[in-house]
Motif scaffolding. Structure first.
Motif, PDB file in Angstrom:
ATOM      1  N   ASN A 379      -3.429   4.681   3.404  1.00 38.10           N
ATOM      2  CA  ASN A 379      -3.951   4.495   1.948  1.00 38.10           C
ATOM      3  C   ASN A 379      -2.844   3.632   1.514  1.00 38.10           C
ATOM      4  N   ALA A 380      -3.069   3.020   0.317  1.00 39.95           N
ATOM      5  CA  ALA A 380      -2.431   2.023  -0.374  1.00 39.95           C
ATOM      6  C   ALA A 380      -1.004   2.629  -0.733  1.00 39.95           C
ATOM      7  N   LEU A 381      -0.893   3.805  -1.282  1.00 42.04           N
ATOM      8  CA  LEU A 381       0.336   4.350  -1.675  1.00 42.04           C
ATOM      9  C   LEU A 381       1.475   4.349  -0.610  1.00 42.04           C
ATOM     10  N   ARG A 382       0.880   4.923   0.583  1.00 40.42           N
ATOM     11  CA  ARG A 382       1.816   5.015   1.840  1.00 40.42           C
ATOM     12  C   ARG A 382       2.287   3.700   2.247  1.00 40.42           C
ATOM     13  N   TYR A 383       1.705   2.332   2.232  1.00 43.37           N
ATOM     14  CA  TYR A 383       2.010   1.287   2.387  1.00 43.37           C
ATOM     15  C   TYR A 383       3.257   0.601   1.342  1.00 43.37           C
ATOM     16  N   TYR A 384       2.554   0.964   0.114  1.00 43.76           N
ATOM     17  CA  TYR A 384       3.816   0.460  -0.743  1.00 43.76           C
ATOM     18  C   TYR A 384       5.200   1.120  -0.722  1.00 43.76           C
ATOM     19  N   LEU A 385       4.949   2.480  -0.330  1.00 47.45           N
ATOM     20  CA  LEU A 385       6.426   3.187  -0.224  1.00 47.45           C
ATOM     21  C   LEU A 385       7.171   2.651   0.981  1.00 47.45           C
ATOM     22  N   ASP A 386       6.344   2.282   2.068  1.00 47.59           N
ATOM     23  CA  ASP A 386       7.124   1.609   3.246  1.00 47.59           C
ATOM     24  C   ASP A 386       7.653   0.505   2.865  1.00 47.59           C
ATOM     25  N   ILE A 387       7.131  -0.324   1.842  1.00 44.34           N
ATOM     26  CA  ILE A 387       7.685  -1.498   1.439  1.00 44.34           C
ATOM     27  C   ILE A 387       8.922  -1.331   0.639  1.00 44.34           C
ATOM     28  N   LEU A 388       9.039  -0.174   0.033  1.00 43.62           N
ATOM     29  CA  LEU A 388      10.134   0.345  -0.882  1.00 43.62           C
ATOM     30  C   LEU A 388      11.169   0.805   0.128  1.00 43.62           C
ATOM     31  N   THR A 389      10.851   1.356   1.078  1.00 39.75           N
ATOM     32  CA  THR A 389      11.764   1.722   2.045  1.00 39.75           C
ATOM     33  C   THR A 389      12.809   0.609   2.684  1.00 39.75           C
ATOM     34  N   ILE A 390      11.902  -0.519   2.741  1.00 38.20           N
ATOM     35  CA  ILE A 390      12.551  -1.783   3.367  1.00 38.20           C
ATOM     36  C   ILE A 390      13.323  -2.471   2.035  1.00 38.20           C
ATOM     37  N   SER A 391      12.582  -2.666   1.085  1.00 37.40           N
ATOM     38  CA  SER A 391      12.982  -3.467  -0.065  1.00 37.40           C
ATOM     39  C   SER A 391      12.928  -2.563  -1.293  1.00 37.40           C
ATOM     40  N   PRO A 392      14.049  -1.800  -1.413  1.00 42.94           N
ATOM     41  CA  PRO A 392      13.906  -0.659  -2.551  1.00 42.94           C
ATOM     42  C   PRO A 392      13.995  -1.243  -3.964  1.00 42.94           C
ATOM     43  N   GLU A 393      14.081  -2.618  -4.241  1.00 42.18           N
ATOM     44  CA  GLU A 393      13.971  -3.110  -5.504  1.00 42.18           C
ATOM     45  C   GLU A 393      12.789  -4.144  -5.505  1.00 42.18           C
ATOM     46  N   ASN A 394      12.029  -3.864  -4.533  1.00 43.03           N
ATOM     47  CA  ASN A 394      10.323  -4.803  -4.845  1.00 43.03           C
ATOM     48  C   ASN A 394       9.896  -4.497  -5.937  1.00 43.03           C
ATOM     49  N   GLN A 395       9.799  -5.670  -6.715  1.00 44.85           N
ATOM     50  CA  GLN A 395       9.057  -5.305  -7.953  1.00 44.85           C
ATOM     51  C   GLN A 395       7.504  -5.348  -7.975  1.00 44.85           C
ATOM     52  N   LYS A 396       7.083  -6.190  -6.810  1.00 42.04           N
ATOM     53  CA  LYS A 396       5.794  -5.930  -6.634  1.00 42.04           C
ATOM     54  C   LYS A 396       4.958  -4.703  -6.255  1.00 42.04           C
ATOM     55  N   ALA A 397       5.769  -3.899  -5.278  1.00 45.19           N
ATOM     56  CA  ALA A 397       5.448  -2.784  -5.093  1.00 45.19           C
ATOM     57  C   ALA A 397       5.554  -1.574  -5.876  1.00 45.19           C
ATOM     58  N   ILE A 398       6.541  -1.841  -6.785  1.00 45.81           N
ATOM     59  CA  ILE A 398       6.723  -0.700  -7.907  1.00 45.81           C
ATOM     60  C   ILE A 398       5.726  -1.197  -8.916  1.00 45.81           C
ATOM     61  N   GLN A 399       5.345  -2.353  -9.074  1.00 45.54           N
ATOM     62  CA  GLN A 399       4.181  -2.595 -10.012  1.00 45.54           C
ATOM     63  C   GLN A 399       2.956  -2.032  -9.466  1.00 45.54           C
ATOM     64  N   LYS A 400       2.761  -2.167  -8.248  1.00 50.02           N
ATOM     65  CA  LYS A 400       1.382  -1.793  -7.701  1.00 50.02           C
ATOM     66  C   LYS A 400       1.348  -0.496  -7.934  1.00 50.02           C
ATOM     67  N   ILE A 401       2.077   0.546  -7.508  1.00 52.44           N
ATOM     68  CA  ILE A 401       2.153   1.991  -7.847  1.00 52.44           C
ATOM     69  C   ILE A 401       1.967   2.189  -9.159  1.00 52.44           C
ATOM     70  N   GLY A 402       2.671   1.621  -9.885  1.00 49.74           N
ATOM     71  CA  GLY A 402       2.548   1.943 -11.443  1.00 49.74           C
ATOM     72  C   GLY A 402       1.001   1.387 -11.920  1.00 49.74           C
ATOM     73  N   ASN A 403       0.376   0.461 -11.404  1.00 49.16           N
ATOM     74  CA  ASN A 403      -0.812   0.024 -11.731  1.00 49.16           C
ATOM     75  C   ASN A 403      -1.984   0.986 -11.151  1.00 49.16           C
ATOM     76  N   MET A 404      -1.831   1.579  -9.956  1.00 50.71           N
ATOM     77  CA  MET A 404      -2.456   2.697  -9.577  1.00 50.71           C
ATOM     78  C   MET A 404      -2.624   3.709 -10.396  1.00 50.71           C
ATOM     79  N   MET A 405      -1.326   4.275 -10.972  1.00 56.08           N
ATOM     80  CA  MET A 405      -1.241   5.380 -11.663  1.00 56.08           C
ATOM     81  C   MET A 405      -1.953   5.030 -13.044  1.00 56.08           C
TER      82      MET A 405
END
Length: 556
Positions: A379-405
């Motif tokens: 699912n999308a959330l799992r992949y975005y969280l994987d990205i944040l594991t590699i790049s904790p400050e990745n704004q796009k991943a953070i923004q995408k999770i925020g967009n989902m919510m």
């Protein structure tokens, strides 16, 4: 450009101060404007023409070198504006002139010392008789000249070089073989240096030829060596060839500069800054201006990559790849430990952000199809969280999770307002599931402020949904009760055998009552009045279950 003797244009397109000879006192300090790195720098050029030899030139108080009648002094890339050019030479008072330097133009200034009606000697110059009495002997001069020669101070600095001393010796003793030999050795040395720098350092090669001609023309005139005439002509022809190269370099440099300012570093393919710089370096392998421009491109690509990294990892990886490509080109031309370290870091960044880009491709595809939290492992959330594991400050991943919510929240509110409680429950549940999964992945992550409100809205939706389902089940229950009672009356009147149908209706009735019972239990959490109804429905269901059991035994 620097214009040397015989009208030959030489492209000193380097932007540093360099020391030509190895000894600290033997510098031919050619001051060329340092490239500041500002894309909007404006600069022009200066050419100083004189009519007497060995004229010391200073610009705004900064010594620039010597000018000669056959060797005007020219300096490139001075900042635009007004400057003061000062000329000094023995036997004449100094002269100063103001000139205005304009962008991409050459400002020429002339100092005509011999055009004066009277030539004024220096005030402290002694009478001719005194000078003769106080002048050093030929042997003293030779010792001094040999010392300068050993220290490789051939033609510079002014008044402290071997060539000037040997000239003084020949003025005293025109046939002095030692002075003649040393002058010949200096000419040979400059030719050797010119050949040494051929294909390696364009500017230094030209300077060596220039100094050779400076000495050779004197030797031809004063010493009268006829062999020099042919050699001088040969060097002049070689410098004329270099003039053609200069024209090519000048044209390519303009293209490179224009493309650089437009940020056309490696594209379009038909005209870009990198290709123009490479073409310059094919002509002049040590062209410092081209190398500096490539290094600035590398730094800008890295800068853009760093800026894009938090939001556009695919774009960041593309910028890093360009920086690596240019770095490899520069490194292929010679060792550079700092650039090697930079390239190693770039390779790691490229691998990292290429992998992140692939994760984003998968995540964004699932995002677009609203697979926010399902399926469980894809699912999308799992992949975005994987990205944040590699790049904790990745704004796009953070923004995408925020967009989902935000999407789940807004869609839940919309469905709730339209009384579509089942859909609102689905979206509210997705919203809270995102919070739950993210908390498992990031224990320190704070729950958003609106989460409590969403939980309340979910409970309300569940209540509304239960009430709606209860009403639907009660309608079904009434229909089945009516049918049950109708069949019971028929059975009592012995009009027809309805035993089998009664068993079927009883089964449906019991199942419906079980559903009503469950809904009453759910609603009891919201409404206390529902609790007694749970007991009544349960008791009625139990009676019907006994009845169906008896009837089924009879039928058997």
């Amino acid at each position: 450009m620097i214009r040397i003797a015989h009208g030959v244009l030489i492209p000193f397109l380097i932007a540093i101060q360099f020391v030509f000879f190895s000894h600290p006192d033997t510098c031919v300090s050619v001051r060329l404007t340092e490239d500041s790195g500002d894309e909007n720098d404006e600069a022009g050029h200066i050419r100083v023409v004189v009519d007497v030899p060995n004229v010391k030139i200073a610009i705004d108080g900064q010594p620039e070198g010597l000018a000669h009648p056959a060797h005007p002094l020219e300096r490139r890339y001075f900042p635009i504006g007004v400057v003061v050019v000062e000329a000094k030479t023995k036997g004449y008072p100094p002269e100063r002139k103001k000139i205005t330097i304009k962008h991409n133009e050459t400002a020429e200034v002339e100092f005509n010392f011999n055009s004066r009606t009277t030539v004024t000697r220096k005030i402290d110059a002694p009478p001719d008789e005194d000078r003769k009495e106080n002048s050093p002997s030929v042997e003293t001069l030779l010792e001094k000249g040999d010392d300068y020669f050993k220290r490789e101070r051939y033609t510079t600095p002014y008044e402290k070089n071997a060539f000037g001393i040997y000239k003084a010796v020949l003025e005293k003793d025109p046939g002095n073989s030692r002075a003649r030999e040393k002058i010949n050795d200096m000419m040979k040395k400059y030719l050797e240096l010119a050949e040494e720098y051929r294909g390696a350092n364009f500017g230094r090669m030209v300077f060596a030829y220039q100094q050779y001609l400076f000495i050779a023309e004197y030797a031809l005139k004063v010493i009268g060596d006829p062999i020099l005439s042919g050699q001088i002509e040969k060097i002049k022809n070689r410098l004329n060839e270099l003039e053609l190269k200069h024209e090519q370099i000048s044209r390519l440099d303009k293209i490179a500069e224009a493309c650089f300012k437009r940020k056309h570093y490696t594209t379009p393919a038909d005209e870009n800054a990198f290709d123009a710089c490479k073409a310059i370096l094919e002509i002049d392998p040590e062209n410092d201006r081209a190398i500096r421009r490539i290094r600035r491109m590398i730094n800008n690509y890295i800068k853009w990559g760093n800026e894009d990294a938090p939001v556009k990892p695919d774009q960041a990886a593309a910028h890093y790849r360009k920086a690596a490509e240019l770095s490899k080109f520069v490194l292929a031309r010679g060792g550079d430990q700092k650039l090697e370290r930079k390239l190693a870091a770039l390779d790691l960044k490229i691998d990292r952000f290429t992998f992140i880009s692939r994760l984003f491709e998968k995540a964004d595809t699932l995002f677009d199809t609203e697979h926010f939290v399902t399926p469980e492992k894809e699912n999308a959330l799992r992949y975005y969280l994987d990205i944040l594991t590699i790049s904790p400050e990745n704004q796009k991943a953070i923004q995408k999770i925020g967009n989902m919510m935000e999407y789940c929240r807004s869609m839940g509110e919309k469905a709730y307002s339209e009384a579509n409680y089942a859909l609102s429950k689905y979206y509210y549940g997705q919203y809270l599931k995102i919070i739950e999964i993210r908390s498992e992945s990031e224990p320190d992550h704070n729950e958003p402020p609106g989460a409590a409100n969403i939980r309340s809205r979910l409970q309300a939706a569940n209540h509304k949904l239960a009430v709606h389902r209860l009403a639907h089940q009660k309608e079904a229950l009434l229909r089945r009760l009516e049918r049950y009672e109708t069949l019971k009356r028929i059975e009592l009147q012995d009009k027809k055998n309805v035993a089998d149908e009664l068993i079927s209706v009883l089964a449906d009735l019991i199942e419906t009552m079980r559903k009503v019972e469950i809904l009453y239990e759910e609603l009891a959490d919201f409404e206390v009045r529902m609790k007694p109804k749970v007991g009544r429905v349960k008791a009625a269901r139990k009676r019907l279950e006994k009845e169906i059991g008896v009837r089924m035994n009879k039928a058997a």
